[in-house]
Design an enzyme around this catalytic site. Structure first.
Site, PDB file in Angstrom:
ATOM      1  N   SER A  29       0.825  -1.215   0.000  1.00 29.84           N
ATOM      2  CA  SER A  29       0.000   0.000   0.000  1.00 29.84           C
ATOM      3  C   SER A  29       0.854   1.258   0.000  1.00 29.84           C
ATOM      4  O   SER A  29       1.995   1.261   0.459  1.00 29.84           O
ATOM      5  CB  SER A  29      -0.917   0.018   1.234  1.00 29.84           C
TER       6      SER A  29
HETATM    7  N1  SAH Z   1      -0.419  -5.138   4.082  1.00 31.45           N
HETATM    8  C1  SAH Z   1       0.229  -5.390   2.833  1.00 31.45           C
HETATM    9  C2  SAH Z   1      -0.649  -5.036   1.659  1.00 31.45           C
HETATM   10  C3  SAH Z   1      -0.895  -6.263   0.897  1.00 31.45           C
HETATM   11  S1  SAH Z   1      -2.016  -6.240  -0.454  1.00 31.45           S
HETATM   12  C4  SAH Z   1       1.582  -4.717   2.749  1.00 31.45           C
HETATM   13  O1  SAH Z   1       1.903  -3.907   3.634  1.00 31.45           O
HETATM   14  O2  SAH Z   1       2.350  -5.030   1.837  1.00 31.45           O
HETATM   15  C5  SAH Z   1      -3.208  -7.390   0.134  1.00 31.45           C
HETATM   16  C6  SAH Z   1      -2.755  -8.785   0.402  1.00 31.45           C
HETATM   17  O3  SAH Z   1      -3.893  -9.521   0.823  1.00 31.45           O
HETATM   18  C7  SAH Z   1      -2.191  -9.522  -0.800  1.00 31.45           C
HETATM   19  O4  SAH Z   1      -0.908 -10.011  -0.496  1.00 31.45           O
HETATM   20  C8  SAH Z   1      -3.177 -10.680  -1.017  1.00 31.45           C
HETATM   21  O5  SAH Z   1      -2.547 -11.867  -1.471  1.00 31.45           O
HETATM   22  C9  SAH Z   1      -3.762 -10.853   0.357  1.00 31.45           C
HETATM   23  N2  SAH Z   1      -5.087 -11.468   0.398  1.00 31.45           N
HETATM   24  C10 SAH Z   1      -6.102 -11.297  -0.480  1.00 31.45           C
HETATM   25  N3  SAH Z   1      -7.173 -12.022  -0.096  1.00 31.45           N
HETATM   26  C11 SAH Z   1      -6.826 -12.673   1.036  1.00 31.45           C
HETATM   27  C12 SAH Z   1      -7.509 -13.577   1.893  1.00 31.45           C
HETATM   28  N4  SAH Z   1      -8.756 -13.970   1.653  1.00 31.45           N
HETATM   29  N5  SAH Z   1      -6.844 -14.045   2.980  1.00 31.45           N
HETATM   30  C13 SAH Z   1      -5.570 -13.665   3.230  1.00 31.45           C
HETATM   31  N6  SAH Z   1      -4.872 -12.807   2.443  1.00 31.45           N
HETATM   32  C14 SAH Z   1      -5.493 -12.322   1.360  1.00 31.45           C
END
Ligand code: SAH
Length: 209
Positions: free
Chosen positions: A62
């Protein structure tokens, strides 16, 4: 100061403080986590820019301001246990871990989970779980705070159930254009929802995928 540190200070000043986030604990945590170590090597020179970056598999780390905003509105206290859904790069997890006693973070993509787990090795109070966040993580429940960093169409009931009374959940919600919301569980278990702002997040992967 090396150039990464200078970029970090510039990021704090122009993207975070200038937009009204002045909570010293949040700023301190952001100052303490080297964001450039959480982005792909090839994008390292953009690590402190004012936008999200791809981390592979269609996912993103993000934008710094959004990380700061979500961390701020969670109103973390040192004794809190936090559940994060969507570990991604692990950057947000690292920041949360400096402001709480324990962070449980769940990632659905195995490769991202493995990478983040290695990266977060030096943060002893983070537990990285490989799984689907729709179910939360009952083994460690309840949680004082829950943060979703991927957007579901609606907040999964299992997550609301795993929140302590007076707990706070922050999430982007919606299918295309999402709204960042903060849900507070009142002492009597009633939920109070506040709209924070419009956001764009990757969708939360459904249970059955
Ligand atoms: N907090 C992260 C942002 C990641 S983007 C950072 O600081 O980098 C969102 C993430 O959520 C992705 O890696 C994606 O694979 C994960 N995601 C999406 N759906 C999900 C689910 N149902 N359960 C767990 N993770 C999930």
């Amino acid at each position: 100061m090396d150039s990464d540190q200078m970029s970090l200070e510039r990021m704090l000043k122009h993207q975070i403080i200038a937009r009204g986030i002045d909570n010293p604990r949040v700023l301190e945590a952001m100052r303490a986590v080297p964001r450039h170590l959480f982005v792909p090597e090839s994008l390292r020179d953009q690590a402190y820019e004012d936008y999200p970056l791809p981390i592979g598999y269609g996912q993103t780390i993000s934008q710094p301001y959004i990380v700061a905003l979500m961390t701020d509105i969670l109103k973390l206290e040192k004794h809190h246990k936090v559940l994060e859904i969507g570990t991604g790069s692990g950057y947000q997890s690292a920041i949360l871990s400096l402001l709480a006693s324990r962070v449980i973070t769940i990632e659905h993509k195995e490769t991202l989970w493995k990478k983040a787990k290695d990266r977060l090795n030096s943060y002893p109070n983070i537990l990285c779980i490989y799984g689907n966040g729709y179910e939360g993580y009952p083994l460690e429940a309840p949680y004082d705070r829950i943060l979703l960093t991927a957007a579901p169409p609606n907040i999964p009931q299992a997550l609301l159930d795993q929140l302590t009374p007076k707990g706070i959940l922050v999430a982007p919600v919606g299918e295309f254009h999402q709204k960042l919301v903060r849900i507070t569980k009142e002492q009597n278990n009633q939920l109070h929802e506040e709209y924070i702002c419009d956001v764009i997040f990757v969708p939360m992967i459904p249970e059955k995928e």
